[in-house]
Motif scaffolding. Structure first.
Motif, PDB file in Angstrom:
ATOM      1  N   LEU A   9       0.862  -1.187   0.000  1.00  0.00           N
ATOM      2  CA  LEU A   9       0.000   0.000   0.000  1.00  0.00           C
ATOM      3  C   LEU A   9       0.895   1.232   0.000  1.00  0.00           C
ATOM      4  N   VAL A  10       0.777   2.060  -1.035  1.00  0.00           N
ATOM      5  CA  VAL A  10       1.665   3.215  -1.176  1.00  0.00           C
ATOM      6  C   VAL A  10       0.841   4.502  -1.205  1.00  0.00           C
ATOM      7  N   ASP A  11       1.008   5.337  -0.178  1.00  0.00           N
ATOM      8  CA  ASP A  11       0.289   6.613  -0.095  1.00  0.00           C
ATOM      9  C   ASP A  11       1.019   7.499   0.910  1.00  0.00           C
ATOM     10  N   ASP A  12       1.124   8.776   0.602  1.00  0.00           N
ATOM     11  CA  ASP A  12       1.851   9.667   1.505  1.00  0.00           C
ATOM     12  C   ASP A  12       1.004  10.126   2.685  1.00  0.00           C
ATOM     13  N   ARG A  13      -0.288   9.840   2.665  1.00  0.00           N
ATOM     14  CA  ARG A  13      -1.179  10.244   3.757  1.00  0.00           C
ATOM     15  C   ARG A  13      -1.496   9.050   4.663  1.00  0.00           C
ATOM     16  N   PRO A  14      -1.131   9.132   5.950  1.00  0.00           N
ATOM     17  CA  PRO A  14      -1.386   8.034   6.891  1.00  0.00           C
ATOM     18  C   PRO A  14      -2.857   7.647   6.980  1.00  0.00           C
ATOM     19  N   GLU A  15      -3.752   8.657   6.888  1.00  0.00           N
ATOM     20  CA  GLU A  15      -5.177   8.346   6.995  1.00  0.00           C
ATOM     21  C   GLU A  15      -5.661   7.503   5.813  1.00  0.00           C
ATOM     22  N   ASN A  16      -5.054   7.705   4.633  1.00  0.00           N
ATOM     23  CA  ASN A  16      -5.420   6.893   3.474  1.00  0.00           C
ATOM     24  C   ASN A  16      -4.917   5.462   3.620  1.00  0.00           C
ATOM     25  N   LEU A  17      -3.726   5.317   4.167  1.00  0.00           N
ATOM     26  CA  LEU A  17      -3.183   3.977   4.409  1.00  0.00           C
ATOM     27  C   LEU A  17      -4.038   3.233   5.430  1.00  0.00           C
ATOM     28  N   LEU A  18      -4.481   3.948   6.445  1.00  0.00           N
ATOM     29  CA  LEU A  18      -5.334   3.342   7.467  1.00  0.00           C
ATOM     30  C   LEU A  18      -6.652   2.875   6.863  1.00  0.00           C
ATOM     31  N   GLN A  29      -4.544 -11.101   4.484  1.00  0.00           N
ATOM     32  CA  GLN A  29      -3.217 -11.195   3.887  1.00  0.00           C
ATOM     33  C   GLN A  29      -2.295 -10.216   4.614  1.00  0.00           C
ATOM     34  N   THR A  30      -1.024 -10.198   4.249  1.00  0.00           N
ATOM     35  CA  THR A  30      -0.064  -9.309   4.891  1.00  0.00           C
ATOM     36  C   THR A  30      -0.037  -7.967   4.172  1.00  0.00           C
ATOM     37  N   LEU A  31      -0.398  -6.898   4.881  1.00  0.00           N
ATOM     38  CA  LEU A  31      -0.452  -5.556   4.298  1.00  0.00           C
ATOM     39  C   LEU A  31       0.812  -4.797   4.700  1.00  0.00           C
ATOM     40  N   VAL A  32       1.524  -4.285   3.700  1.00  0.00           N
ATOM     41  CA  VAL A  32       2.773  -3.576   3.933  1.00  0.00           C
ATOM     42  C   VAL A  32       2.613  -2.124   3.529  1.00  0.00           C
ATOM     43  N   ARG A  33       2.948  -1.196   4.431  1.00  0.00           N
ATOM     44  CA  ARG A  33       2.818   0.241   4.175  1.00  0.00           C
ATOM     45  C   ARG A  33       4.067   0.828   3.546  1.00  0.00           C
ATOM     46  N   ALA A  34       3.858   1.833   2.687  1.00  0.00           N
ATOM     47  CA  ALA A  34       4.958   2.654   2.181  1.00  0.00           C
ATOM     48  C   ALA A  34       4.397   4.066   2.014  1.00  0.00           C
ATOM     49  N   SER A  35       5.084   5.058   2.574  1.00  0.00           N
ATOM     50  CA  SER A  35       4.567   6.432   2.556  1.00  0.00           C
ATOM     51  C   SER A  35       5.151   7.278   1.426  1.00  0.00           C
ATOM     52  N   SER A  36       5.930   6.647   0.542  1.00  0.00           N
ATOM     53  CA  SER A  36       6.505   7.381  -0.589  1.00  0.00           C
ATOM     54  C   SER A  36       6.918   6.393  -1.667  1.00  0.00           C
ATOM     55  N   GLY A  37       7.184   6.919  -2.861  1.00  0.00           N
ATOM     56  CA  GLY A  37       7.648   6.055  -3.932  1.00  0.00           C
ATOM     57  C   GLY A  37       8.978   5.422  -3.597  1.00  0.00           C
ATOM     58  N   GLU A  38       9.868   6.204  -2.997  1.00  0.00           N
ATOM     59  CA  GLU A  38      11.181   5.687  -2.621  1.00  0.00           C
ATOM     60  C   GLU A  38      11.065   4.539  -1.617  1.00  0.00           C
ATOM     61  N   GLU A  39      10.165   4.699  -0.651  1.00  0.00           N
ATOM     62  CA  GLU A  39       9.977   3.658   0.358  1.00  0.00           C
ATOM     63  C   GLU A  39       9.392   2.396  -0.270  1.00  0.00           C
ATOM     64  N   ALA A  40       8.515   2.595  -1.242  1.00  0.00           N
ATOM     65  CA  ALA A  40       7.926   1.448  -1.937  1.00  0.00           C
ATOM     66  C   ALA A  40       8.988   0.666  -2.700  1.00  0.00           C
ATOM     67  N   LEU A  41       9.857   1.376  -3.422  1.00  0.00           N
ATOM     68  CA  LEU A  41      10.910   0.721  -4.184  1.00  0.00           C
ATOM     69  C   LEU A  41      11.866  -0.042  -3.273  1.00  0.00           C
ATOM     70  N   LYS A  42      12.100   0.501  -2.081  1.00  0.00           N
ATOM     71  CA  LYS A  42      12.970  -0.176  -1.121  1.00  0.00           C
ATOM     72  C   LYS A  42      12.335  -1.477  -0.644  1.00  0.00           C
ATOM     73  N   VAL A  51       0.216  -7.742  -5.308  1.00  0.00           N
ATOM     74  CA  VAL A  51      -0.363  -6.577  -5.983  1.00  0.00           C
ATOM     75  C   VAL A  51       0.094  -5.318  -5.252  1.00  0.00           C
ATOM     76  N   ILE A  52       0.143  -4.210  -5.987  1.00  0.00           N
ATOM     77  CA  ILE A  52       0.531  -2.917  -5.415  1.00  0.00           C
ATOM     78  C   ILE A  52      -0.607  -1.924  -5.599  1.00  0.00           C
ATOM     79  N   LEU A  53      -1.027  -1.285  -4.517  1.00  0.00           N
ATOM     80  CA  LEU A  53      -1.990  -0.186  -4.585  1.00  0.00           C
ATOM     81  C   LEU A  53      -1.193   1.096  -4.465  1.00  0.00           C
ATOM     82  N   LEU A  54      -1.199   1.898  -5.526  1.00  0.00           N
ATOM     83  CA  LEU A  54      -0.270   3.020  -5.641  1.00  0.00           C
ATOM     84  C   LEU A  54      -1.004   4.345  -5.840  1.00  0.00           C
ATOM     85  N   ASP A  55      -0.821   5.252  -4.899  1.00  0.00           N
ATOM     86  CA  ASP A  55      -1.413   6.588  -5.022  1.00  0.00           C
ATOM     87  C   ASP A  55      -0.682   7.369  -6.117  1.00  0.00           C
TER      88      ASP A  55
END
Length: 220
Positions: A9-18, A29-42, A51-55
């Protein structure tokens, strides 16, 4: 115990990730957070995702740029990407999302049930692919003379029967999934399921060729 699939789950807003976590928690399933594109790539460097849900709108590296990086990497290029956006700029904006490699493009606010249903399809396809890789690994061991699961030497027929039974179970599940997808008419998911079925067919042909008497039948 069946291993759970990972969903990024990739979104810069914590409320959207929540909110996404609340919607998708029912999939178990296992949900993994990323708050930026860079964090997602890492995260994609070390883990496999179904699957990737990408803002789309994110500061710095936006969703389009992040998707471009994902599609350039051999390890991640085949992971389905669902774009999420709060802004609808019309067909051109949507086309840009598909051109970047997205399998779907959903505008916020979205229907939670629809999003959950779409994600569940890709999770199920991922799980079937994992089963297929397991069958391929077992078949490779047989071809190389290995004896998985404690099999004794001189038991190739029994091992082939076990492999065939395991493959049949995956084939049956894949067929049921394809019928379900035909009803939903999701083109991207149908194409992925067709790719899975082609892999299953190839593995079945290879396995059948190892059966006793297969060479003799082919020569007859």
């Amino acid at each position: 115990m069946v291993q759970k699939a990972k969903i990024l789950l990739v979104d810069d807003r914590p409320e959207n990730l929540l909110a996404l976590e609340a919607i998708l928690s029912a999939l178990d399933q296992t949900l993994v957070r990323a708050s930026s594109g860079e964090e997602a790539l890492k995260a994609l460097l070390t883990d496999d995702f179904a699957v990737i849900l990408l803002d789309v709108q994110m500061p710095g590296m936006d969703g389009f740029e992040t998707a471009a990086h994902i599609k350039r990497r051999e390890r991640t290029r085949d992971i389905p990407i669902i774009f999420l956006t709060a802004i609808n700029h019309g067909p051109h904006h949507t086309f840009r999302g598909y051109a970047a490699g997205a399998v779907d493009y959903i505008s916020k606010p979205f229907d939670p049930w629809v999003l959950r249903a779409k994600v569940s399809v890709f999770v199920e396809l991922y799980m079937k692919n994992c089963q297929l890789r397991e069958q391929a690994a077992l078949l490779r061991l047989q071809l190389e003379g290995g004896r998985p699961d404690g099999a004794e030497a001189g038991e190739p027929v029994g091992l082939l029967a076990e492999l065939s039974a395991r493959l049949a179970a995956v084939e049956e599940q894949a067929e049921a999934l394809t019928k379900q997808l035909d009803e939903s008419a999701d083109a991207a998911a149908v194409a992925t399921a067709a790719h899975l079925e082609r892999k299953l067919s190839g593995l079945r042909r290879a396995l059948d060729a190892l059966e006793p008497g297969a060479s003799d039948d082919g020569a007859a």
